[in-house]
Design a protein around this motif. Structure first.
Motif, mmCIF file in Angstrom:
data_model
loop_
_atom_site.group_PDB
_atom_site.id
_atom_site.type_symbol
_atom_site.label_atom_id
_atom_site.label_comp_id
_atom_site.label_asym_id
_atom_site.label_seq_id
_atom_site.Cartn_x
_atom_site.Cartn_y
_atom_site.Cartn_z
ATOM 1 N N GLY A 24 -20.730 -3.505 36.369
ATOM 2 C CA GLY A 24 -19.883 -4.637 36.724
ATOM 3 C C GLY A 24 -19.762 -4.784 38.219
ATOM 4 N N VAL A 25 -19.241 -5.927 38.665
ATOM 5 C CA VAL A 25 -19.020 -6.149 40.097
ATOM 6 C C VAL A 25 -17.772 -5.383 40.530
ATOM 7 N N GLY A 26 -17.607 -5.236 41.830
ATOM 8 C CA GLY A 26 -16.397 -4.619 42.351
ATOM 9 C C GLY A 26 -16.611 -3.343 43.133
ATOM 10 N N GLY A 27 -17.837 -2.840 43.143
ATOM 11 C CA GLY A 27 -18.132 -1.651 43.948
ATOM 12 C C GLY A 27 -17.221 -0.480 43.619
ATOM 13 N N THR A 28 -16.623 0.082 44.650
ATOM 14 C CA THR A 28 -15.779 1.262 44.470
ATOM 15 C C THR A 28 -14.599 0.979 43.544
ATOM 16 N N SER A 129 -28.885 -4.343 52.843
ATOM 17 C CA SER A 129 -28.435 -3.080 52.274
ATOM 18 C C SER A 129 -26.918 -3.102 52.147
ATOM 19 N N ALA A 130 -26.448 -2.857 50.938
ATOM 20 C CA ALA A 130 -25.002 -2.818 50.694
ATOM 21 C C ALA A 130 -24.687 -1.606 49.824
ATOM 22 N N VAL A 131 -25.245 -0.475 50.226
ATOM 23 C CA VAL A 131 -25.045 0.738 49.444
ATOM 24 C C VAL A 131 -23.616 1.237 49.618
ATOM 25 N N GLY A 132 -23.032 1.599 48.527
ATOM 26 C CA GLY A 132 -21.698 2.191 48.564
ATOM 27 C C GLY A 132 -21.819 3.699 48.611
ATOM 28 N N GLN A 133 -20.770 4.338 49.068
ATOM 29 C CA GLN A 133 -20.820 5.793 49.137
ATOM 30 C C GLN A 133 -19.705 6.442 48.335
#
Length: 188
Positions: A24-28, A129-133
């Motif tokens: 799903g969307v929303g990242g963290t 690049s939109a990598v989350g950590q």
């Protein structure tokens, strides 16, 4: 999401793909679900400038409220048609001859897409690049952790079925991404 919305609003560009490794969307805010999860930024500052949320229910919004806001923004700007969920970027290389990015992706095991295309390449003129950590669990390196026989949970993989009642609980870590080198006090 912000870049995708800008492509649509400012450039009328609709020829792009958003690769999202989660479902799903929303990242963290999609991946980190645990009791009391909330933002440490004042809610009035935690909105896109073009999609202000004036209906936050508290000064520091909870995970569910932030996720709901992000889902609403994705719906308002029709981003779902561009998203490939459960898709991980394995690597991206620049092809100097073709003047294109070659993005190698894999799809999550068990997903419908993996049945037909578990891995494939995408050729692109541009790559953002939109990598989350904060969605990949990182366990602390504590001697004996591997031998610990109790329940271990990570904020990015919370087990809601586990009953915490009458349990002794230890919380390790605080989500800081950097180590401050100097603290400053300000008088107002």
């Amino acid at each position: 999401m912000c870049t995708a919305i800008d492509l649509v609003k400012q450039n009328n560009c609709k020829n792009f793909i958003i690769l999202e490794k989660s479902s799903g969307v929303g990242g963290t805010w999609h991946d980190n679900k645990y009791p009391g999860a909330c933002c440490d930024v004042w809610s009035q500052l935690y909105s896109y400038s073009f999609a202000q949320n004036h209906a936050w229910t508290r000064e520091y919004p909870g995970q569910e409220e932030i996720l709901s806001y992000l889902i609403g923004v994705a719906q308002e700007y029709n981003l779902y048609q561009h998203v490939r969920f459960n898709t991980t970027v394995e690597n991206a290389t620049w092809d100097d001859e073709a003047k294109k990015w070659i993005v190698h992706v894999s799809t999550a095991k068990g997903s419908k897409d993996a049945e037909f295309n578990p891995e494939y390449d995408i050729s692109a003129d541009f790559l953002v690049s939109a990598v989350g950590q904060l969605n990949v669990p990182k366990w602390p390196q504590i001697p004996g952790l591997k031998e610990f026989e109790g329940k271990l949970m990570h904020s990015a993989r919370w087990d809601w079925s586990y009953d915490l009642k009458d349990k002794k609980i230890a919380i390790i870590g605080n989500g800081m991404l950097f180590k401050p080198t100097r603290l400053q006090a300000f008088n107002h």
